[in-house]
Design an enzyme around this catalytic site. Structure first.
Site, short mmCIF file in Angstrom:
data_model
loop_
_atom_site.label_atom_id
_atom_site.label_comp_id
_atom_site.label_asym_id
_atom_site.label_seq_id
_atom_site.Cartn_x
_atom_site.Cartn_y
_atom_site.Cartn_z
N GLY A 1 -2.98 -5.08 -5.64
CA GLY A 1 -3.67 -5.90 -4.65
C GLY A 1 -4.59 -5.10 -3.75
CD GLN A 2 -6.46 0.82 -2.85
OE1 GLN A 2 -5.87 1.28 -3.82
NE2 GLN A 2 -7.13 1.58 -1.99
CB SER A 3 -8.90 -5.99 -1.73
OG SER A 3 -8.42 -6.02 -0.41
CG ASN B 1 -1.01 -3.19 -1.29
OD1 ASN B 1 0.17 -3.21 -1.65
ND2 ASN B 1 -1.51 -4.10 -0.48
CG HIS C 1 -5.68 -0.14 3.90
ND1 HIS C 1 -6.63 0.14 2.94
CD2 HIS C 1 -5.03 -1.24 3.48
CE1 HIS C 1 -6.56 -0.78 1.98
NE2 HIS C 1 -5.58 -1.62 2.28
CG HIS D 1 -0.97 -3.39 4.46
ND1 HIS D 1 -1.70 -4.55 4.64
CD2 HIS D 1 -1.53 -2.77 3.38
CE1 HIS D 1 -2.65 -4.64 3.71
NE2 HIS D 1 -2.56 -3.57 2.93
CG ASP E 1 -4.78 -7.69 7.37
OD1 ASP E 1 -4.61 -6.76 6.57
OD2 ASP E 1 -5.36 -8.77 7.06
CB ILE E 2 -9.37 -10.15 8.98
CG1 ILE E 2 -10.36 -11.08 9.63
CG2 ILE E 2 -9.36 -10.31 7.47
CD1 ILE E 2 -11.81 -10.75 9.30
#
Ligand code: AMP
Ligand code: ZN
Length: 113
Positions: A92-94, A86, A99, A101, A30-31
């Protein structure tokens, strides 16, 4: 999918710190990590999210979790890690490519915020 960030990461069009790849799944750092281990595991095939999934997606959703478990084993964080999906903007799913986490390497509080 043409305009999907994570599809572009799978294809290599956008760079990522790849951790693992097999026929069906792809994992990368994750960035903006929220734990010492914060890896995203995604299906190579585009799938928007859990609420869009159907019975035909059951296997790939399972495979993503098994990839996460394998990475957790390799990183020796099996004393406590979390897999999180999410779902929907209020969670908070953006990014709307499913995916998982994988979070670990520190104490994780419950319930999550
Ligand atoms: P979510 O908020 O559940 O949709 O998770 C999306 C995650 O993708 C966030 O944790 C972001 O930090 C992460 N992210 C966004 N863009 C990138 C990128 N280019 N490379 C790696 N992770 C990313
Ligand atoms: Zn996608």
């Amino acid at each position: 999918m043409n305009d999907c960030l994570f599809c572009k990461i799978v294809s290599g069009e956008i760079p990522s710190n790849k951790i693992y790849e097999d026929e069906h799944t792809f994992a990368f750092e994750d960035i903006d990590p929220k734990a010492p281990t914060h890896v995203l595991v995604i299906p190579k095939k585009h799938l928007s999210g859990l609420k869009e999934a159907t019975a035909s997606d059951a296997e790939i959703i399972g495979r993503c979790h098994l990839t996460a478990a394998q990475i957790a084993r390799q990183r020796k964080i099996e004393d406590g890690y979390r897999t999180v999906l999410n779902v929907g903007p209020k969670s908070g799913q953006s990014v709307f490519h499913l995916h998982v986490h994988l979070l670990g390497g520190r104490d994780l509080r419950w319930p999550p915020g």
